[in-house]
Write an enzyme that holds these catalytic residues in place. Sequence first.
Site, short mmCIF file in Angstrom:
data_model
loop_
_atom_site.label_atom_id
_atom_site.label_comp_id
_atom_site.label_asym_id
_atom_site.label_seq_id
_atom_site.Cartn_x
_atom_site.Cartn_y
_atom_site.Cartn_z
N THR A 1 -8.38 2.00 8.75
CA THR A 1 -9.35 0.82 8.51
C THR A 1 -8.83 -0.36 8.84
O THR A 1 -9.13 -1.21 9.86
CB THR A 1 -9.76 0.81 6.96
N ASP B 1 0.03 2.62 11.79
CA ASP B 1 -1.09 3.48 11.37
C ASP B 1 -2.53 2.91 11.74
O ASP B 1 -2.76 1.62 11.07
CB ASP B 1 -1.04 3.47 9.64
N GLY C 1 0.88 -1.36 0.08
CA GLY C 1 0.07 0.02 0.00
C GLY C 1 0.96 1.26 0.00
O GLY C 1 1.61 1.32 0.85
N ASP D 1 0.16 4.04 0.93
CA ASP D 1 -0.14 4.82 2.27
C ASP D 1 1.20 4.28 3.27
O ASP D 1 1.62 5.12 4.00
CB ASP D 1 -1.45 4.53 2.86
N ARG D 2 1.34 3.10 3.28
CA ARG D 2 2.31 2.70 4.34
C ARG D 2 3.75 3.08 3.90
O ARG D 2 4.45 3.57 4.79
CB ARG D 2 2.54 1.07 4.20
N1 LIG Z 1 -12.38 13.61 11.89
C1 LIG Z 1 -12.65 12.30 11.43
N2 LIG Z 1 -13.10 11.95 10.26
C2 LIG Z 1 -13.44 10.60 9.79
N3 LIG Z 1 -12.99 9.64 10.63
C3 LIG Z 1 -12.36 9.70 11.70
C4 LIG Z 1 -12.11 11.14 12.09
N4 LIG Z 1 -11.43 10.88 13.34
C5 LIG Z 1 -11.33 9.55 13.59
N5 LIG Z 1 -11.85 9.06 12.70
C6 LIG Z 1 -12.09 7.53 12.86
O1 LIG Z 1 -10.59 7.10 11.99
C7 LIG Z 1 -10.96 5.59 11.37
C8 LIG Z 1 -10.39 5.75 9.97
O2 LIG Z 1 -8.94 6.35 10.02
P1 LIG Z 1 -8.29 6.90 8.68
O3 LIG Z 1 -6.75 6.92 9.31
O4 LIG Z 1 -8.74 7.95 7.96
O5 LIG Z 1 -8.52 5.56 7.79
P2 LIG Z 1 -8.16 5.03 6.22
O6 LIG Z 1 -6.88 5.86 6.00
O7 LIG Z 1 -8.24 3.79 6.41
O8 LIG Z 1 -9.27 5.59 5.63
C9 LIG Z 1 -12.30 5.53 11.41
O9 LIG Z 1 -12.42 4.30 12.39
C10 LIG Z 1 -12.99 6.72 11.85
O10 LIG Z 1 -14.01 6.35 13.03
C1 LIG Z 2 -3.17 -2.35 4.65
C2 LIG Z 2 -3.97 -1.56 3.92
C3 LIG Z 2 -5.28 -2.13 3.69
C4 LIG Z 2 -4.17 -0.24 5.02
O1 LIG Z 2 -5.31 0.66 4.48
P1 LIG Z 2 -6.19 1.67 5.35
O2 LIG Z 2 -6.28 1.09 6.77
O3 LIG Z 2 -5.09 2.73 5.44
O4 LIG Z 2 -7.24 2.16 4.54
C5 LIG Z 2 -3.47 -0.87 2.65
O5 LIG Z 2 -2.14 -0.26 2.64
C6 LIG Z 2 -3.34 -1.70 1.40
O6 LIG Z 2 -4.26 -2.13 0.95
N1 LIG Z 2 -2.24 -2.46 1.38
C7 LIG Z 2 -1.96 -3.45 0.41
C8 LIG Z 2 -1.05 -4.45 0.68
C9 LIG Z 2 0.33 -4.35 1.49
O7 LIG Z 2 0.54 -3.28 1.89
O8 LIG Z 2 1.32 -5.10 1.46
K LIG Z 3 -4.41 4.23 7.39
#
Ligand SMILES: Nc1ncnc2c1ncn2[C@@H]1O[C@H](COP(=O)(O)OP(=O)(O)O)[C@@H](O)[C@H]1O
Ligand SMILES: CC(C)(COP(=O)(O)O)[C@@H](O)C(=O)NCCC(=O)O
Ligand SMILES: [K+]
Length: 251
Positions: free
Chosen positions: A130, A127, A105, A107-108
């Site tokens: 989700t 991190d 990912g 993001d990672r």
């Molecule tokens: N201001 C905000 N808006 C939306 N979600 C939030 C907020 N603050 C905390 N959360 C919580 O953050 C979590 C998702 O984290 P986030 O790092 O945004 O996830 P992802 O990168 O996976 O989309 C959810 O469980 C949500 O309830």
């Molecule tokens: C592990 C994750 C689901 C985290 O996603 P997030 O919680 O930030 O939405 C994302 O980085 C992803 O789909 N990764 C692909 C597999 C990997 O990083 O190896």
């Molecule tokens: K994340």
Amino acid sequence: MTLLISIGNTNITCGIQAVNTNTIASFKLRNSEVTAENLAEQINQLLVRNKIKKLTACTLASVVPEMIDTISSAVQQFFSITPIIVSSSSDLGLNLSLYNCECVGVDRLLCCTAAYASCSSASIVFDLGTATTANVVNGKGFFLGGLIIPGIELQSQMLAKAAAMLPGINISEDAVLIGNNTAQCINSGILYSTAFFINQYILEINRVLGQEATVYMTGGNSDYIKPYINSNIISRPNLLLEGLAIYSSKL
Ligand SMILES: Nc1ncnc2c1ncn2[C@@H]1O[C@H](COP(=O)(O)OP(=O)(O)O)[C@@H](O)[C@H]1O
Ligand SMILES: CC(C)(COP(=O)(O)O)[C@@H](O)C(=O)NCCC(=O)O
Ligand SMILES: [K+]
């Protein structure tokens, strides 16, 4: 001014790096609630709040491939900019030769980019989104990988779905070691299992690396877990966007 966008599995996070500072102003929108119009509206408000007249570029990172086109089109439509898509094959300032990076990912990686740029030493990024991920960079800037477990909200949803007698709960900050009712057992179980994992993981990684890593925590659920962490951690809510800003500044 560059608009930074990260599409996660729960939220879209948008930010801009304030002029002459390292601080990032940002907002989150739930993926399920995003339309082109409300995204544009929120971006406009972000620009006004930060006294920015015009966007000149946009970088976008996503772990939800099917949302990239929709969000790119919205930015194009409302701001007349074509976003640059940042992927795990972009040059993110990390050495990726020790991980199978085709599927990692972005993001990672971006969180690790920002962590390593900030401490220039071995680092661990947690991190809590989700998914909850642990991500390790060694002292020479090699991304080593880490772990992926279900995130805090997801754990609660999974239990309610899989077990007939378990209710859905809203996670609350209070965890007790010995829960004395079902909701408390679930809430405390999720918070403590995540916190115990993180505490132990830091110790194990430090042992494996033979040095004390700098530990960062980010993601929307960080605040639930921070109180239970025994090591020094650096809390950086916008770590991913910081990574995107670093990447953008080199374009
Ligand atoms: N201001 C905000 N808006 C939306 N979600 C939030 C907020 N603050 C905390 N959360 C919580 O953050 C979590 C998702 O984290 P986030 O790092 O945004 O996830 P992802 O990168 O996976 O989309 C959810 O469980 C949500 O309830
Ligand atoms: C592990 C994750 C689901 C985290 O996603 P997030 O919680 O930030 O939405 C994302 O980085 C992803 O789909 N990764 C692909 C597999 C990997 O990083 O190896
Ligand atoms: K994340």
